[in-house]
Scaffold this active site. Structure first.
Site, PDB file in Angstrom:
ATOM      1  N   ARG A  27       0.854  -1.199   0.000  1.00 25.17           N
ATOM      2  CA  ARG A  27       0.000   0.000   0.000  1.00 25.17           C
ATOM      3  C   ARG A  27       0.890   1.249   0.000  1.00 25.17           C
ATOM      4  O   ARG A  27       2.128   1.143  -0.059  1.00 25.17           O
ATOM      5  CB  ARG A  27      -0.935   0.011   1.221  1.00 25.17           C
ATOM      6  CG  ARG A  27      -0.222  -0.060   2.541  1.00 25.17           C
ATOM      7  CD  ARG A  27      -1.175  -0.552   3.638  1.00 25.17           C
ATOM      8  NE  ARG A  27      -0.441  -0.914   4.839  1.00 25.17           N
ATOM      9  CZ  ARG A  27      -0.202  -0.107   5.849  1.00 25.17           C
ATOM     10  NH1 ARG A  27      -0.647   1.135   5.812  1.00 25.17           N
ATOM     11  NH2 ARG A  27       0.471  -0.510   6.898  1.00 25.17           N
ATOM     12  N   ASP A  57       8.105 -10.236   5.622  1.00 31.13           N
ATOM     13  CA  ASP A  57       8.412  -9.276   6.678  1.00 31.13           C
ATOM     14  C   ASP A  57       9.884  -8.918   6.505  1.00 31.13           C
ATOM     15  O   ASP A  57      10.747  -9.812   6.565  1.00 31.13           O
ATOM     16  CB  ASP A  57       8.156  -9.902   8.060  1.00 31.13           C
ATOM     17  CG  ASP A  57       8.279  -8.873   9.164  1.00 31.13           C
ATOM     18  OD1 ASP A  57       9.204  -8.031   9.110  1.00 31.13           O
ATOM     19  OD2 ASP A  57       7.442  -8.901  10.084  1.00 31.13           O
ATOM     20  N   TYR A 104      11.230   7.897  15.164  1.00 31.51           N
ATOM     21  CA  TYR A 104      11.118   7.912  13.695  1.00 31.51           C
ATOM     22  C   TYR A 104      12.210   8.801  13.103  1.00 31.51           C
ATOM     23  O   TYR A 104      12.892   8.425  12.144  1.00 31.51           O
ATOM     24  CB  TYR A 104       9.727   8.416  13.303  1.00 31.51           C
ATOM     25  CG  TYR A 104       9.474   8.477  11.816  1.00 31.51           C
ATOM     26  CD1 TYR A 104       9.196   7.316  11.083  1.00 31.51           C
ATOM     27  CD2 TYR A 104       9.488   9.692  11.128  1.00 31.51           C
ATOM     28  CE1 TYR A 104       8.949   7.373   9.712  1.00 31.51           C
ATOM     29  CE2 TYR A 104       9.239   9.755   9.761  1.00 31.51           C
ATOM     30  CZ  TYR A 104       8.969   8.588   9.048  1.00 31.51           C
ATOM     31  OH  TYR A 104       8.725   8.643   7.703  1.00 31.51           O
ATOM     32  N   PRO A 109      11.069  12.828   1.247  1.00 30.66           N
ATOM     33  CA  PRO A 109       9.832  13.596   1.099  1.00 30.66           C
ATOM     34  C   PRO A 109       9.301  14.095   2.441  1.00 30.66           C
ATOM     35  O   PRO A 109       9.490  13.453   3.477  1.00 30.66           O
ATOM     36  CB  PRO A 109       8.858  12.586   0.484  1.00 30.66           C
ATOM     37  CG  PRO A 109       9.368  11.247   0.912  1.00 30.66           C
ATOM     38  CD  PRO A 109      10.846  11.376   1.175  1.00 30.66           C
TER      39      PRO A 109
HETATM   40  N1  LIG Z   1       3.485   8.996   4.799  1.00 31.71           N
HETATM   41  C1  LIG Z   1       4.337   9.988   5.008  1.00 31.71           C
HETATM   42  O1  LIG Z   1       3.957  11.108   5.382  1.00 31.71           O
HETATM   43  C2  LIG Z   1       5.807   9.774   4.760  1.00 31.71           C
HETATM   44  C3  LIG Z   1       6.643  10.892   4.661  1.00 31.71           C
HETATM   45  C4  LIG Z   1       7.992  10.719   4.391  1.00 31.71           C
HETATM   46  C5  LIG Z   1       8.512   9.425   4.248  1.00 31.71           C
HETATM   47  N2  LIG Z   1       7.681   8.355   4.360  1.00 31.71           N
HETATM   48  C6  LIG Z   1       8.275   7.035   4.220  1.00 31.71           C
HETATM   49  O2  LIG Z   1       7.741   6.408   3.069  1.00 31.71           O
HETATM   50  C7  LIG Z   1       7.767   4.987   3.245  1.00 31.71           C
HETATM   51  C8  LIG Z   1       6.397   4.428   2.903  1.00 31.71           C
HETATM   52  O3  LIG Z   1       5.470   4.959   3.821  1.00 31.71           O
HETATM   53  P1  LIG Z   1       3.914   5.104   3.487  1.00 31.71           P
HETATM   54  O4  LIG Z   1       3.529   6.483   3.850  1.00 31.71           O
HETATM   55  O5  LIG Z   1       3.616   4.570   2.162  1.00 31.71           O
HETATM   56  O6  LIG Z   1       3.325   4.149   4.625  1.00 31.71           O
HETATM   57  P2  LIG Z   1       2.222   3.003   4.602  1.00 31.71           P
HETATM   58  O7  LIG Z   1       1.109   3.350   3.701  1.00 31.71           O
HETATM   59  O8  LIG Z   1       1.962   2.727   6.032  1.00 31.71           O
HETATM   60  O9  LIG Z   1       3.009   1.771   3.935  1.00 31.71           O
HETATM   61  C9  LIG Z   1       4.106   1.219   4.598  1.00 31.71           C
HETATM   62  C10 LIG Z   1       4.502  -0.047   3.900  1.00 31.71           C
HETATM   63  O10 LIG Z   1       5.592  -0.622   4.626  1.00 31.71           O
HETATM   64  C11 LIG Z   1       5.277  -1.973   4.895  1.00 31.71           C
HETATM   65  N3  LIG Z   1       5.892  -2.472   6.119  1.00 31.71           N
HETATM   66  C12 LIG Z   1       5.908  -1.928   7.353  1.00 31.71           C
HETATM   67  N4  LIG Z   1       6.552  -2.741   8.197  1.00 31.71           N
HETATM   68  C13 LIG Z   1       6.962  -3.811   7.482  1.00 31.71           C
HETATM   69  C14 LIG Z   1       7.671  -5.004   7.785  1.00 31.71           C
HETATM   70  N5  LIG Z   1       8.113  -5.271   9.010  1.00 31.71           N
HETATM   71  N6  LIG Z   1       7.897  -5.893   6.790  1.00 31.71           N
HETATM   72  C15 LIG Z   1       7.449  -5.658   5.545  1.00 31.71           C
HETATM   73  N7  LIG Z   1       6.770  -4.569   5.183  1.00 31.71           N
HETATM   74  C16 LIG Z   1       6.532  -3.653   6.152  1.00 31.71           C
HETATM   75  C17 LIG Z   1       3.766  -2.021   4.995  1.00 31.71           C
HETATM   76  O11 LIG Z   1       3.355  -3.355   4.765  1.00 31.71           O
HETATM   77  P3  LIG Z   1       2.011  -4.003   5.394  1.00 31.71           P
HETATM   78  O12 LIG Z   1       0.997  -2.924   5.439  1.00 31.71           O
HETATM   79  O13 LIG Z   1       1.687  -5.060   4.378  1.00 31.71           O
HETATM   80  O14 LIG Z   1       2.389  -4.503   6.728  1.00 31.71           O
HETATM   81  C18 LIG Z   1       3.376  -1.081   3.878  1.00 31.71           C
HETATM   82  O15 LIG Z   1       3.388  -1.747   2.638  1.00 31.71           O
HETATM   83  C19 LIG Z   1       8.195   4.747   4.693  1.00 31.71           C
HETATM   84  O16 LIG Z   1       9.563   4.429   4.731  1.00 31.71           O
HETATM   85  C20 LIG Z   1       7.943   6.090   5.345  1.00 31.71           C
HETATM   86  O17 LIG Z   1       8.759   6.300   6.467  1.00 31.71           O
HETATM   87  C21 LIG Z   1       6.348   8.492   4.595  1.00 31.71           C
END
Ligand SMILES: NC(=O)c1ccc[n+]([C@@H]2O[C@H](COP(=O)([O-])OP(=O)(O)OC[C@H]3O[C@@H](n4cnc5c(N)ncnc54)[C@H](OP(=O)(O)O)[C@@H]3O)[C@@H](O)[C@H]2O)c1
Length: 231
Positions: free
Chosen positions: A15, A62, A150, A180
């Protein structure tokens, strides 16, 4: 250069940003191996991306499972691009933050990312080089109140990327740390996505573009923020 025909590994692709990245690479003609964890989210992503056509595989994984990650990457015939995206976050006042929460965040965002990157780089070195794109955050270069674990994890990921880049660029490995600001995803829980944040699809297109740049262009760090609204 283009990513057409390249082999791309995306972690956390069930996702959010990871799913958008997997989709964008697939649309650009890459062979995409997407890793995820949650069965329902993976099924939805698989259904949506299978419809695009092309070489797409989604594997439950995982990223903290070092043995499984190592075996999965060793099994690939080649690897051109890693998008090291899986990550977790938590918001809590510092004095109420349990030590375990710090460990949990470092486990996924730093240790697992380190292991995936190391195994990916081994494969890339064996098959002529490659490009690692680590998804950090603007939290890699600034503090955020109530998010100390974080922020620590993203500072660490930036440090790892800077170091590996220096060590391996002469061997044909590029490392980009993608930083980002807030993205429109549910990282803080279902229904929490901020509509004024950065759109995952646009970031995904940027990531595909970076991966398609010629090898003489080494994009090391990229900071991206939502622009203020103009109206
Ligand atoms: N959202 C923001 O505002 C933001 C801003 C800057 C950077 N980021 C970074 O962007 C990246 C993606 O974040 P997102 O916003 O897309 O978050 P998200 O929608 O919560 O998606 C996170 C993804 O990481 C996976 N994940 C988490 N723990 C895991 C594990 N132990 N093993 C395998 N997969 C795991 C989740 O898999 P499952 O759901 O299948 O467990 C999911 O597919 C992250 O590194 C985050 O720190 C996010």
């Amino acid at each position: 250069m283009s990513v057409n025909g390249k082999t791309v590994l995306v972690t956390g692709a069930s996702r959010g940003l990871g799913r958008a990245v997997a989709e964008a690479f697939l649309r650009a003609g890459a062979r995409v191996l997407a890793l995820g964890r949650d069965p329902d989210a993976m099924a939805a992503t698989r259904a949506a991306l299978d419809g695009i056509g092309g070489a797409f595989e989604m594997v439950p994984m995982d990223v903290r499972d070092e043995e499984k990650v190592t075996a999965c990457i060793a099994d690939l015939d080649r690897l051109d691009v890693l998008v090291n995206n899986a990550g977790i976050a938590a918001v809590r006042p510092f004095i109420e933050t349990p030590t375990q929460e710090l460990r949990d965040i470092l486990d996924v965002n730093v240790i697992a990312a380190f292991v995936v990157m190391r195994e990916a780089v081994k494969k890339m070195l064996a098959t002529g080089g490659g490009h690692v794109i680590n998804i950090a955050s603007d939290a890699a270069i600034r503090g955020i109140g109530r998010m100390a674990p974080y922020v620590a994890s993203k500072h660490a990921l930036l440090g790892i990327g800077r170091s590996v880049s220096l060590e391996l660029r002469q061997h044909g490995i590029r490392v980009t740390t993608f930083c980002p600001g807030p993205i429109t995803t549910d990282i803080m829980g279902t229904g929490t996505a901020n509509p004024d944040a950065l759109p995952p699809d646009e970031l995904a297109k940027m990531i595909v573009h970076l991966a398609g740049l010629p090898p003489e262009i080494d994009t090391q760090e990229l900071l991206i923020q939502p622009a203020p609204r103009w109206r």
